[in-house]
Design an enzyme around this catalytic site. Structure first.
Site, PDB file in Angstrom:
ATOM      1  CD  GLU A 288      -2.737   4.600  -1.191  1.00  0.00           C
ATOM      2  OE1 GLU A 288      -3.279   4.146  -2.201  1.00  0.00           O
ATOM      3  OE2 GLU A 288      -3.057   5.676  -0.678  1.00  0.00           O
TER       4      GLU A 288
ATOM      5  CD  GLU B 294      -8.722   1.149   0.928  1.00  0.00           C
ATOM      6  OE1 GLU B 294      -7.688   1.439   0.312  1.00  0.00           O
ATOM      7  OE2 GLU B 294      -9.812   0.896   0.366  1.00  0.00           O
TER       8      GLU B 294
END
Length: 813
Positions: free
Chosen positions: A178, A174
């Site tokens: 964010e 991943e």
């Protein structure tokens, strides 16, 4: 916001994992970067009405939904994803109490450790190394995260060519961008490699990202990752040697979610503010599309040309057609099948067929405003699918070769006549329809099947029923074991063998059978166990009770077993019981050994039998293999034997704590105590306590005589207290420190029982004028005190009591 929570579905997706989100890297200014700008092509542009938006879909819109687990506090809901107004918008909404609870009618549940709905969108395809870019505006709401990332994990599986088995699962790789709603002047970068994160970096933007749209992205290569803001490189991390690195192609994902309290230190606490939205204008990448692991085994099969017969058709009755799960069936005019849920999972409807068929045909119409996907199984219930060909064959009407089923895709309002040719060697006896529960369509469904006809296969012979190789004989009755293990019953049906491997020690897998029609009036079960494996095996035995008889549940609520005691031959390696956490009775058998077991249980309520093989230890992280044979099963009825009070060992007791009771001490030296009381509350839990540590040091039995000198029945509860430091001897793991194992009585007992969680250990009722001797067996070597509750230990007794009781014959043996 405290709401009831009940997890019934598996977590299907992992996005931003929680393993390391709480440590933030110091924001030291990096050296100026010289990476060239990102070079991408848009895969979806929401600002343009004519942009193809099919590459990005809403999570939860393809016939199923899920939640990610802590710290995510949301289920993904497709209604929380909007593509209106020239942008993709993700929102959070409240989940009602009703939505959190299991719906028996619809057979669905949306709550799994979540209090809210969130929005998530993801790409159809998987992408590997390359440049990734998004133009977005995060939500400025405390306790939320607005994200953009690529991700894959073990839920993405590679199958064998025929789709029959999983040959590989993806690693959790991943790469993240964010935004935390509590401070949108910063953005956090991170990556996971093989499930390991901990690479967080918080970058100070110098502006508030929630005010207007900006470009964010990253370049992902085999040796480095560089993150960009407005196409300017701002942070880079280089791979060192052969360290773990994200290298597996994943989907592009965007989501907006709120956290549980466990992430409040990182994200802040969400305050039920639903006004925010994470908004996106476009998604772009330079990476090429990679195969979908979950469908890579599916090959395009050329349509088979068939000639549909013109004669021989007869009507097929639909009277027995019925639905299950979330689907509604209306047979007023044809078969109307509908659903209005957000997910499906191989749910729909069907019927058994009265005849076997060579051909089946019908009209099918999609009454909905969205496309429908239908899977049709015309099959033998035991042998499986029987579809050989379909007409008219195309990409939208085809055979699912791995399952020998038919697939039909209908656009909104489309109507079609379909004919299905069936395999000649299959005796067909079932017709099953799956609507929008095995494919990619969402939310609603409404189709009508009419003119259902078939050509009967006159020569088809029903297969002979398979020999019952699973029925085990107990006396003159038969039982069949099901559950998580494969059981093989011997030809004479007198023994069964269970082989297993890779069974988790805390999985609670079991082999089980109903004994309701076998047990009769009996109260013991005897059987023999032989360990044919190479390692010691641990077996737990539960005799299950009738659930409507709460009096026989050992723990009041948690387990419905009615084991009373278990006895073993000398070859048992170790044994014990856990009447709360783990099960009833357990024993260990060493490799090569044979053990005979006798379990005594409560009469007239036994309904099932369960064996847990190497699977019932809650903290056992290891896996086990075994080879065990069970034989010589026999039920019997043993009449209760009046116990003989122990001889000798009489002692004098001094009650140091008397609370609401008056104790006549003149009798203590003579091994007798008189207790009087009045106005004692039935739920006051007043008691007498005596120190017995020295008296019971090497003993395991206590007895005493109770004489009721009063005018009313008296109830006395008796606890043999344990050494507090020895948690292993506590019957309930921590609530009460008693070590009673069982109690027996001599004399006219009005009633007796035990409650090893709510109320105490053992209790007895003695009528006025009666004398009863009590014999209590307890765990050896840990007894420290005796506690007696006289008319004071019934939690819902609102009354008060008076009494006059003489206690004598105190004895430890």
């Amino acid at each position: 916001m405290n709401k009831s929570k009940k997890t019934v579905l598996a977590v299907l997706s992992t996005t931003v994992a929680a393993a390391s989100i709480f440590s933030l890297t110091a924001c030291n200014e990096p050296e100026p970067l010289t990476d060239k700008p990102l070079e991408t092509q848009k895969i979806v542009d929401y600002t343009k009405a004519d942009s193809d938006k099919s590459e990005i879909f809403a999570s939860g819109s393809k016939g199923y939904s899920w939640e990610n687990g802590d710290p995510f506090n949301v289920w993904w809901k497709p209604q929380n994803v909007s593509t209106e107004g020239g942008k993709l918008s993700l929102s959070i909404s409240e989940m009602t109490e009703k939505e959190q609870k299991w719906d028996e009618e619809k057979q669905e549940n949306v709550d799994a450790l979540a209090d809210y709905y969130g929005g998530e969108a993801r790409s159809e395809h998987y992408y590997g190394y390359g440049d990734f870019q998004v133009r977005m505006k995060p939500a400025k709401i405390v306790g939320t995260a607005s994200t953009f990332f690529t991700c894959t994990g073990p839920y993405d599986k590679w199958y064998s060519e025929d789709g029959s088995e999983v040959i590989k699962e993806n690693k959790h790789d991943e790469i993240d961008i964010e935004f935390l709603g509590k401070d949108t002047t910063k953005v956090q970068f991170n990556y996971f490699a093989g499930g390991v994160g901990g690479h967080e970096y918080m970058y100070d933007l110098g502006f508030d990202a929630s005010v207007e749209f900006h470009d964010y992205g990253y370049r992902w290569t085999e040796t480095y990752i560089t993150w960009f803001v407005d196409n300017v490189p701002v942070y880079r991390i280089d791979r060192k040697g052969n360290e773990a690195w994200p290298e597996t192609a994943g989907r592009v994902i965007m989501n907006y979610w709120c956290s549980t309290e466990n992430a409040a230190a990182w994200m802040g606490e969400f305050g039920d503010d639903y006004s925010g939205k994470a908004e996106y204008e476009y998604v772009a990448t330079s990476a090429t599309q990679c195969p979908d692991p979950n469908t890579a085994h599916i090959k395009d099969i050329p349509p088979v040309e068939v000639v549909v017969p013109e004669e021989g058709w007869s009507d097929i009755s639909t009277a027995a057609f019925d639905g299950w799960g979330m689907y509604a069936i209306d047979k007023t005019d044809g078969l109307n099948i509908s659903h209005t849920t957000e997910r499906g999972s191989y749910n729909c409807c069907g019927m058994d067929l009265e005849s076997s068929y060579k051909w089946v045909k019908f009209n099918v119409k999609n009454n909905d405003t969205v496309a429908a996907e239908i899977r049709l199984d015309i099959k033998n219930k035991d042998a499986g699918g029987a579809v050989e060909a379909v007409y008219p064959a195309s990409d939208k009407v085809k055979v699912l070769t791995a399952d020998a089923a038919a697939y039909i895709a209908l656009d909104a309002g489309e109507e079609l006549e379909v004919a299905v040719k069936l395999k000649e060697d299959i005796y067909v006896n079932q017709f099953v329809v799956f609507l929008n529960s095995t494919g990619t369509n969402a939310a609603t469904g409404n189709i009508t099947i009419s003119e259902l006809k078939g050509i009967i296969d006159e020569g088809a012979v029903p297969p002979a029923p398979p020999a019952d190789t699973t029925a085990l004989k107990i006396g003159d009755k038969e039982v069949t074991f099901g559950g998580d293990y494969t059981t093989v019953v011997s030809e004479d049906q007198l023994s069964m063998n269970i082989k297993y491997s890779d069974v988790s020690g805390k999985s609670y897998k079991n082999a089980n059978t109903s004994i309701a029609d076998v047990v009769g009036e009996n109260n013991t079960l005897t059987f023999t166990v032989k360990n044919d494996g190479t390692e010691t095996v641990k077996i737990r035995v539960d005799i299950g009770c009738a659930t409507d008889d709460g009096s026989v549940k050992q723990d009041g609520e948690k387990n419905n077993f009615c084991n009373i005691k278990a006895e073993y031959s000398e070859n048992v390696a170790e044994s014990g019981n856990d009447y709360i956490y783990g099960g009833a009775d357990w024993f260990k058998v060493a490799a090569g050994e044979t053990v005979t077991v006798k379990v005594t249980f409560t009469e007239n309520v036994a309904k099932d039998l369960k064996f847990y093989l190497d699977s019932s230890t809650w903290d056992d992280e290891t896996t086990h293999s075994g080879d065990v044979t069970f034989s010589a099963f026999a039920f019997a009825k043993e009449e209760a034997v009046t116990p003989e009070p122990p001889v000798g060992g009489e002692v004098a007791l001094t009650f140091t704590s008397t609370e609401a009771y008056t104790v006549d001490k003149s009798g203590e030296g003579a091994n007798e105590v008189n207790v009087t009381y009045s106005g004692v509350g039935g739920k006051s839990y007043n008691n007498l306590v005596a120190d017995v540590a020295a008296l019971a040091a090497d003993k395991d039995t206590f007895s005493m005589t109770i004489k009721n000198n009063g005018e009313e029945t008296v109830k006395i509860r008796m606890d043999i207290g344990c050494a507090e430091a020895d948690g292993s001897d506590k019957q309930d793991g921590g609530k009460n420190e008693f070590c009673n194992i069982k109690a027996e009585y001599v004399g006219n007992v009005e009633a007796s029982g035990n409650d090893y969680i709510y109320g105490g250990a053992d209790w007895v009722k003695v009528a006025a004028g009666e004398t009863v001797t009590v014999i209590i067996t307890f765990t050896k070597g840990v007894a420290t005190h005796l506690t007696l509750f006289l008319d004071s230990s019934t939690y819902d007794d609102e009354g008060t009591h008076s009494g006059n009781v003489t206690l004598s014959g105190f004895s430890f043996n």
